[in-house]
Motif scaffolding. Sequence first.
Motif, PDB file in Angstrom:
ATOM      1  N   ASP A  70       0.883  -1.262  -0.070  1.00 31.22           N
ATOM      2  CA  ASP A  70      -0.178   0.133  -0.128  1.00 31.22           C
ATOM      3  C   ASP A  70       0.970   1.310  -0.078  1.00 31.22           C
ATOM      4  O   ASP A  70       1.916   1.365   0.637  1.00 31.22           O
ATOM      5  N   GLU A  71       0.677   2.185  -0.850  1.00 27.99           N
ATOM      6  CA  GLU A  71       1.303   3.372  -1.192  1.00 27.99           C
ATOM      7  C   GLU A  71       0.578   4.660  -0.319  1.00 27.99           C
ATOM      8  O   GLU A  71      -0.543   4.543  -0.328  1.00 27.99           O
ATOM      9  N   HIS A  72       1.346   5.324   0.549  1.00 26.78           N
ATOM     10  CA  HIS A  72       0.979   6.476   1.310  1.00 26.78           C
ATOM     11  C   HIS A  72       1.533   7.608   0.793  1.00 26.78           C
ATOM     12  O   HIS A  72       2.752   7.704   0.957  1.00 26.78           O
ATOM     13  N   VAL A  73       0.953   8.627   0.546  1.00 26.16           N
ATOM     14  CA  VAL A  73       1.758   9.872  -0.045  1.00 26.16           C
ATOM     15  C   VAL A  73       2.114  10.797   1.308  1.00 26.16           C
ATOM     16  O   VAL A  73       1.126  10.612   2.352  1.00 26.16           O
ATOM     17  N   ILE A  74       3.319  11.215   1.243  1.00 26.85           N
ATOM     18  CA  ILE A  74       4.028  11.898   2.241  1.00 26.85           C
ATOM     19  C   ILE A  74       4.106  13.408   1.671  1.00 26.85           C
ATOM     20  O   ILE A  74       4.790  13.693   0.618  1.00 26.85           O
ATOM     21  N   GLU A  75       3.636  14.463   2.364  1.00 29.66           N
ATOM     22  CA  GLU A  75       3.791  15.657   2.038  1.00 29.66           C
ATOM     23  C   GLU A  75       3.868  16.587   3.074  1.00 29.66           C
ATOM     24  O   GLU A  75       3.654  15.950   4.267  1.00 29.66           O
ATOM     25  N   VAL A  76       4.096  17.779   3.097  1.00 22.56           N
ATOM     26  CA  VAL A  76       4.244  18.724   4.244  1.00 22.56           C
ATOM     27  C   VAL A  76       3.347  18.523   5.054  1.00 22.56           C
ATOM     28  O   VAL A  76       1.972  18.804   4.677  1.00 22.56           O
TER      29      VAL A  76
END
Length: 123
Positions: A70-76
Amino acid sequence: MIIRKLSETEGVEWGNGLSHRFLTLRDGMGYTVTHTVVRAGTDSALEYRNHLEACYCIGGSGKVIDSAGDEHVIEVGTIYALDKHDPHHLIASPHEDMVLVCMFTPALIGDESHDLESEYSNY
C-alpha cells in the motif's frame, strides 16, 4: 537543558540522504531526534528491527510503501509512524528532496547509516 542548532550538528550520510542527529544516546533522553533529507528520486528499503520511528514531513514530498504494497503519500504536514518495526520503502519525489523530522526510540548512537544493498536496511 539541551539547546542545539542545525548548523551545530554533524550530518551523517545514511545512504540516500543526509541526517543531522540533534539528540543521540549520549544525551540521555532515551530517544533520538533528527533532521533528515531524503534525496530526490531515491528509493530506500528500510526496516528498523531495534527502533521505533516516527517521521514528520516539513519539506518536499514522496511516499512510503508498506509491506503489503500500500502506497501512502507523504507531503508537508504528514506524519508516518513505524510502530511495529514495519519494513517499508521510502521514496522521495523525483523533483525535490523530502525533508523529515524523525524520532527514534530507543536512541541512536548517532553515527548509524544504512546498507541499501540489502533487501531491507536496518539499524
